[in-house]
Design a protein around this motif. Structure first.
Motif, mmCIF file in Angstrom:
data_model
loop_
_atom_site.group_PDB
_atom_site.id
_atom_site.type_symbol
_atom_site.label_atom_id
_atom_site.label_comp_id
_atom_site.label_asym_id
_atom_site.label_seq_id
_atom_site.Cartn_x
_atom_site.Cartn_y
_atom_site.Cartn_z
ATOM 1 N N ILE A 1 0.855 -1.183 0.000
ATOM 2 C CA ILE A 1 0.000 0.000 0.000
ATOM 3 C C ILE A 1 0.894 1.237 0.000
ATOM 4 C CG2 ILE A 1 -1.629 1.379 1.353
ATOM 5 C CD1 ILE A 1 -2.938 -1.108 2.293
ATOM 6 N N ALA A 2 0.589 2.185 -0.872
ATOM 7 C CA ALA A 2 1.272 3.482 -0.873
ATOM 8 C C ALA A 2 0.359 4.508 -0.219
ATOM 9 C CB ALA A 2 1.618 3.897 -2.300
ATOM 10 N N VAL A 3 0.916 5.303 0.699
ATOM 11 C CA VAL A 3 0.145 6.329 1.401
ATOM 12 C C VAL A 3 0.713 7.685 1.017
ATOM 13 C CG1 VAL A 3 -0.671 7.177 3.612
ATOM 14 C CG2 VAL A 3 -0.254 4.727 3.305
ATOM 15 N N VAL A 4 -0.087 8.475 0.318
ATOM 16 C CA VAL A 4 0.309 9.812 -0.108
ATOM 17 C C VAL A 4 -0.145 10.794 0.969
ATOM 18 C CG1 VAL A 4 0.048 11.585 -1.872
ATOM 19 C CG2 VAL A 4 0.146 9.170 -2.529
ATOM 20 N N THR A 5 0.782 11.379 1.698
ATOM 21 C CA THR A 5 0.438 12.265 2.800
ATOM 22 C C THR A 5 1.688 12.977 3.287
ATOM 23 O OG1 THR A 5 -0.730 12.403 4.914
ATOM 24 C CG2 THR A 5 0.787 10.551 4.617
ATOM 25 N N SER A 6 1.510 13.832 4.267
ATOM 26 C CA SER A 6 2.655 14.478 4.916
ATOM 27 C C SER A 6 3.284 13.499 5.900
ATOM 28 C CB SER A 6 2.197 15.741 5.652
ATOM 29 O OG SER A 6 3.236 16.232 6.474
ATOM 30 N N VAL B 1 1.329 -6.705 5.325
ATOM 31 C CA VAL B 1 1.294 -5.734 4.234
ATOM 32 C C VAL B 1 2.496 -4.797 4.369
ATOM 33 C CG1 VAL B 1 -0.145 -4.104 5.511
ATOM 34 C CG2 VAL B 1 -0.136 -4.036 3.017
ATOM 35 N N GLU B 2 3.034 -4.399 3.229
ATOM 36 C CA GLU B 2 4.119 -3.420 3.195
ATOM 37 C C GLU B 2 3.515 -2.049 2.913
ATOM 38 O OE1 GLU B 2 8.266 -2.472 0.736
ATOM 39 O OE2 GLU B 2 6.943 -4.123 0.137
ATOM 40 N N ILE B 3 3.794 -1.083 3.787
ATOM 41 C CA ILE B 3 3.234 0.267 3.656
ATOM 42 C C ILE B 3 4.361 1.224 3.303
ATOM 43 C CG2 ILE B 3 2.036 2.143 4.828
ATOM 44 C CD1 ILE B 3 0.649 0.062 6.555
ATOM 45 N N ILE B 4 4.206 1.933 2.196
ATOM 46 C CA ILE B 4 5.209 2.874 1.710
ATOM 47 C C ILE B 4 4.611 4.273 1.760
ATOM 48 C CG2 ILE B 4 6.671 3.511 -0.237
ATOM 49 C CD1 ILE B 4 6.335 0.578 -1.177
ATOM 50 N N VAL B 5 5.277 5.177 2.462
ATOM 51 C CA VAL B 5 4.809 6.559 2.562
ATOM 52 C C VAL B 5 5.433 7.370 1.425
ATOM 53 C CG1 VAL B 5 4.723 8.628 3.986
ATOM 54 C CG2 VAL B 5 4.547 6.366 5.053
ATOM 55 N N ARG C 1 1.769 15.089 -8.126
ATOM 56 C CA ARG C 1 3.048 14.466 -8.487
ATOM 57 C C ARG C 1 3.306 13.238 -7.625
ATOM 58 N NH1 ARG C 1 6.120 18.350 -7.169
ATOM 59 N NH2 ARG C 1 5.653 19.548 -9.037
ATOM 60 N N ALA C 2 2.957 13.300 -6.344
ATOM 61 C CA ALA C 2 3.154 12.150 -5.450
ATOM 62 C C ALA C 2 2.282 10.968 -5.866
ATOM 63 C CB ALA C 2 2.845 12.559 -4.008
ATOM 64 N N ILE C 3 1.072 11.240 -6.339
ATOM 65 C CA ILE C 3 0.204 10.161 -6.831
ATOM 66 C C ILE C 3 0.846 9.479 -8.031
ATOM 67 C CG2 ILE C 3 -2.034 9.660 -7.892
ATOM 68 C CD1 ILE C 3 -3.209 11.915 -6.187
ATOM 69 N N ASP D 1 -0.900 -2.462 -4.572
ATOM 70 C CA ASP D 1 -2.277 -2.918 -4.777
ATOM 71 C C ASP D 1 -3.283 -1.795 -4.526
ATOM 72 O OD1 ASP D 1 -1.653 -5.740 -5.247
ATOM 73 O OD2 ASP D 1 -1.016 -5.725 -3.164
ATOM 74 N N THR D 2 -2.936 -0.877 -3.627
ATOM 75 C CA THR D 2 -3.853 0.207 -3.245
ATOM 76 C C THR D 2 -3.041 1.460 -2.956
ATOM 77 O OG1 THR D 2 -5.310 -1.422 -2.195
ATOM 78 C CG2 THR D 2 -5.727 0.880 -1.689
ATOM 79 N N ILE D 3 -3.628 2.617 -3.275
ATOM 80 C CA ILE D 3 -3.040 3.905 -2.902
ATOM 81 C C ILE D 3 -4.028 4.610 -1.981
ATOM 82 C CG2 ILE D 3 -2.289 6.166 -3.708
ATOM 83 C CD1 ILE D 3 -1.387 4.893 -6.289
ATOM 84 N N VAL D 4 -3.526 5.094 -0.835
ATOM 85 C CA VAL D 4 -4.337 5.850 0.115
ATOM 86 C C VAL D 4 -3.837 7.283 0.118
ATOM 87 C CG1 VAL D 4 -5.016 6.134 2.514
ATOM 88 C CG2 VAL D 4 -4.781 3.837 1.549
ATOM 89 N N ILE D 5 -4.736 8.235 -0.075
ATOM 90 C CA ILE D 5 -4.386 9.644 0.022
ATOM 91 C C ILE D 5 -5.110 10.201 1.231
ATOM 92 C CG2 ILE D 5 -6.208 10.251 -1.639
ATOM 93 C CD1 ILE D 5 -4.464 12.619 -2.499
#
Length: 423
Positions: A166-171, A191-195, A211-213, A224-228
């Motif tokens: 999972i990629a997390v787009v945030t500060s 699960v592997e979480i990438i900030v 740009r981060a997305i 598999d999923t992107i969380v913003i």
């Protein structure tokens, strides 16, 4: 007018008129609480009541039932508080909850919150004045994007039920990522979480988020999923997630996205275009990740059902085996074989009897046919003194016209043949 409250006497050594070092007047010393209390008294006496117009922003609804918000215009803002009883009465008269972006007329008195030295408007009257400028802009963008089909339900994709990455787009320094990671740790570990770090507020932050997305989609192995996500704030704080560049980036993303912007009451255009909206960063973890307890319970239920199914099948097969074991062929196989031997002997005897009868009948028929054939045989005629004449080509001579002088012919009699020439 403050002498009694502050414990000062105008003629004493602590008074304003007293002499300090070198004859200079001394400045009275007071505590911070005394000062804030003095300011409170000054403001309340100078401004007993006020009527303002502005736009509601940063509305907060704690469990106490009180409302806290900022009343702002193009250049300034003022903190406001609406106590629980007033909030119930005012929202009842409005016929709807107060929300960010509402343009309102507010009436009340200016108050000072002494512990923080903060002045605020205690609202006792409020009427609707329309929709604020920022809210109007929001509604205009929403209508435009909706007409373009960005919010259509058929564009929504399902979220992977058990993701690996999972990629997390945030500060990276905000409370949102901490809340998300804590909830994710409680919910699922596999699960592997990438900030993917980005600014989430301020000038230029919308392009950074977009740009981060894009960077999140390029991660390998593929997510598999992107969380913003980001924490709560006023409409101005969350405005980056209403910019078209962010909405387009979310809508065109090749990976299913979960949007969790602000609190439950906050709704951004990013939330509307994402595949799933979560109320908070914590709720985003609940949406993006499976619940380990639910998975464990589901596994237990599957195992229970599997065990029960296997036991039922074993019972059914055991019943079938018992039924088969009672069959004569299995219960007394030697008797079954003996019966079959006896039947074979009987069939063999019948076969021999019928075979003899068929042979005898056939032999009699053959003798009768041979006698009939012998009676009709031309050889019998020849035996009585007759002969048969054939031409050299094998044709039967039936008339004197069938031959000419010089032809060779063959004559067959009972005991042989001889050849002759026609003269």
């Amino acid at each position: 007018m403050f002498d009694d409250d502050l414990g000062l006497d105008g003629a004493g050594g602590n008074g304003i008129g007293g002499d300090g070092i070198g004859g200079e007047p001394r400045i009275p010393e007071m505590t911070v609480s005394q000062f804030n209390q003095s300011v409170k008294m000054l403001i309340e006496q100078a401004i007993p009541e006020i009527q303002l117009r502005g736009e509601v922003s940063g509305l907060a609804r704690p469990r106490s039932g009180h409302l806290y918000f900022t009343l702002k215009d193009d250049q300034s803002q003022l903190r406001c508080v609406m106590w629980r009883d007033a909030a119930r009465r005012i929202e009842s008269s409005l016929g709807k909850p107060l929300r960010d972006g509402d343009a309102v007329h507010c009436g009340g008195r200016v108050d000072v919150y002494v512990p923080r030295g903060q002045y605020q408007l205690s609202v006792v009257r409020l009427t609707q004045a329309g929709v604020g400028t920022l809210q109007q802009r929001f509604e205009g963008l929403k209508a435009k994007l909706n007409a373009e089909g960005w919010f259509d339900a058929d564009r929504k994709r399902p979220i992977v039920s058990v993701p690996r990455r999972i990629a997390v787009v945030t500060s990276p320094s905000g409370a949102a990522i901490r809340d998300f990671l804590q909830a994710a740790g409680r919910r699922w570990n596999g699960v592997e979480i990438i900030v993917v770090p980005t600014r989430v507020q301020g000038d230029g932050s919308a392009r950074e988020v977009a740009r981060a997305i894009g960077l999140a989609q390029q991660l390998q192995p593929r997510c598999d999923t992107i969380v913003i996500t980001r924490g709560g704030g006023s409409m101005e704080d969350l405005w980056s997630f209403n910019e078209e560049v962010v909405v387009h980036a979310v809508g065109k993303c090749s990976i299913p996205m979960v949007s969790a912007i602000g609190h439950e009451i906050d709704v951004t255009l990013c939330d509307l275009v994402a595949d799933r909206r979560a109320m908070t960063p914590t709720d985003a973890a609940n949406v993006a990740l499976p619940d380990r307890d639910s998975i464990a319970e589901m596994t237990r239920q599957f195992r229970k059902r599997l065990d029960e199914s296997l036991r039922n099948q074993i019972r059914r097969l055991s019943t079938q085996l018992d039924f088969l074991a009672e069959r004569p062929c299995l219960a007394r196989p030697d008797e079954w074989i003996q019966d079959r031997h006896q039947m074979l002997d009987y069939l063999d005897q019948n076969l021999q009897t019928h075979s003899r009868r068929i042979l005898e009948s056939g032999s009699a028929q053959l003798s009768s046919l041979a006698a009939s054939l012998d009676a009709l045989s031309p050889l019998k005629v020849l035996a009585r003194g007759y002969s048969v004449t054939l031409r050299d080509n094998g044709a039967l001579v039936q008339s004197s016209a069938d031959v000419r002088p010089g032809d060779e012919i063959e004559t067959r009699v009972a005991d042989g043949t001889f050849r002759s020439r026609v003269i």
